[in-house]
Write a protein that holds these residues in place. Structure first.
Motif, mmCIF file in Angstrom:
data_model
loop_
_atom_site.group_PDB
_atom_site.id
_atom_site.type_symbol
_atom_site.label_atom_id
_atom_site.label_comp_id
_atom_site.label_asym_id
_atom_site.label_seq_id
_atom_site.Cartn_x
_atom_site.Cartn_y
_atom_site.Cartn_z
ATOM 1 N N ILE A 135 -6.358 4.566 -13.855
ATOM 2 C CA ILE A 135 -7.676 3.775 -13.071
ATOM 3 C C ILE A 135 -7.374 2.450 -12.864
ATOM 4 O O ILE A 135 -7.638 1.722 -11.828
ATOM 5 N N PHE A 136 -6.359 1.980 -13.883
ATOM 6 C CA PHE A 136 -6.198 0.571 -13.514
ATOM 7 C C PHE A 136 -5.377 0.422 -12.282
ATOM 8 O O PHE A 136 -5.488 -0.887 -11.338
ATOM 9 N N GLY A 137 -4.460 1.169 -11.833
ATOM 10 C CA GLY A 137 -3.749 1.003 -10.465
ATOM 11 C C GLY A 137 -4.731 0.998 -9.318
ATOM 12 O O GLY A 137 -4.451 0.398 -8.551
ATOM 13 N N PHE A 138 -5.800 1.959 -9.559
ATOM 14 C CA PHE A 138 -6.535 1.964 -8.342
ATOM 15 C C PHE A 138 -7.596 0.519 -8.437
ATOM 16 O O PHE A 138 -7.718 0.163 -7.510
ATOM 17 N N ASP A 186 -0.982 9.672 -7.798
ATOM 18 C CA ASP A 186 -1.299 10.762 -8.925
ATOM 19 C C ASP A 186 -0.829 10.235 -10.191
ATOM 20 O O ASP A 186 -1.561 10.501 -11.221
ATOM 21 N N ALA A 187 0.197 9.474 -10.251
ATOM 22 C CA ALA A 187 0.619 8.985 -11.527
ATOM 23 C C ALA A 187 0.000 7.551 -12.039
ATOM 24 O O ALA A 187 0.466 7.234 -13.141
ATOM 25 N N LEU A 188 -0.564 7.209 -11.287
ATOM 26 C CA LEU A 188 -1.263 5.896 -12.050
ATOM 27 C C LEU A 188 -2.790 6.068 -12.389
ATOM 28 O O LEU A 188 -3.354 6.693 -11.909
ATOM 29 N N LEU A 236 0.756 -1.292 -0.016
ATOM 30 C CA LEU A 236 0.096 0.029 0.014
ATOM 31 C C LEU A 236 0.699 1.315 0.217
ATOM 32 O O LEU A 236 0.364 2.311 -0.727
ATOM 33 N N TYR A 237 1.915 1.299 0.504
ATOM 34 C CA TYR A 237 2.779 2.447 0.607
ATOM 35 C C TYR A 237 3.278 3.028 -0.584
ATOM 36 O O TYR A 237 3.075 4.173 -0.856
ATOM 37 N N PRO A 238 3.836 2.243 -1.545
ATOM 38 C CA PRO A 238 4.389 2.556 -2.743
ATOM 39 C C PRO A 238 3.251 3.208 -3.516
ATOM 40 O O PRO A 238 3.062 4.029 -4.459
ATOM 41 N N TRP A 239 2.221 2.416 -3.464
ATOM 42 C CA TRP A 239 0.930 2.914 -4.421
ATOM 43 C C TRP A 239 0.366 4.163 -3.789
ATOM 44 O O TRP A 239 0.096 4.895 -4.776
#
Length: 121
Positions: free
Chosen positions: A92-95, A88-90, A80-83
């Motif tokens: 919708i796929f990252g979310f 902001d750079a990710l 969770l921390y690096p995410w």
């Protein structure tokens, strides 16, 4: 001359090592010296150890389950921390991926809770 990019990290390690050495030295001079037979034994908490069987005693499985649960939730925080830092750079796929990960961990948590893995008897 420019400052090396590793200088702050080296300074932090030096500060931590200095604090650790200072704490140990200060405790040696400022701490009480009340030695007795129990404190000089290998089990150093000051309580007389109870006799154990020759082959060692058996530990309840709850100790291991608690350790495994700690590792699972610790790994969740590691992901969770690096995410959160790069949120902001990710796109919708990252979310969506992180929501799926959190749901999977929550399902495991609910399963352990329902099975009584969090009850300490």
């Amino acid at each position: 001359m420019t400052l090396s990019p590793y200088a702050p990290i080296i300074g932090l390690f030096a500060l931590a090592a200095g604090f650790a050495l200072f704490s140990v030295a200060a405790a040696r001079f400022a701490g009480p010296r009340r030695l007795n037979k129990a404190k000089l034994e290998a089990y150093e908490c000051g309580i007389e150890p109870s006799p154990q069987p020759v082959g060692g005693g058996r530990f309840p499985i709850k100790f291991y389950l608690t350790a495994m649960l700690f590792i699972v939730f610790d790994i969740e925080i590691i992901f969770l921390y690096p995410w959160a830092v790069s949120f902001d750079a990710l796109p919708i796929f990252g979310f969506v991926e992180m929501v799926m990960f959190i749901v999977a961990v929550f399902v495991a948590y609910a399963y352990v809770w329902r099975r009584g893995g969090l009850d300490w008897d």
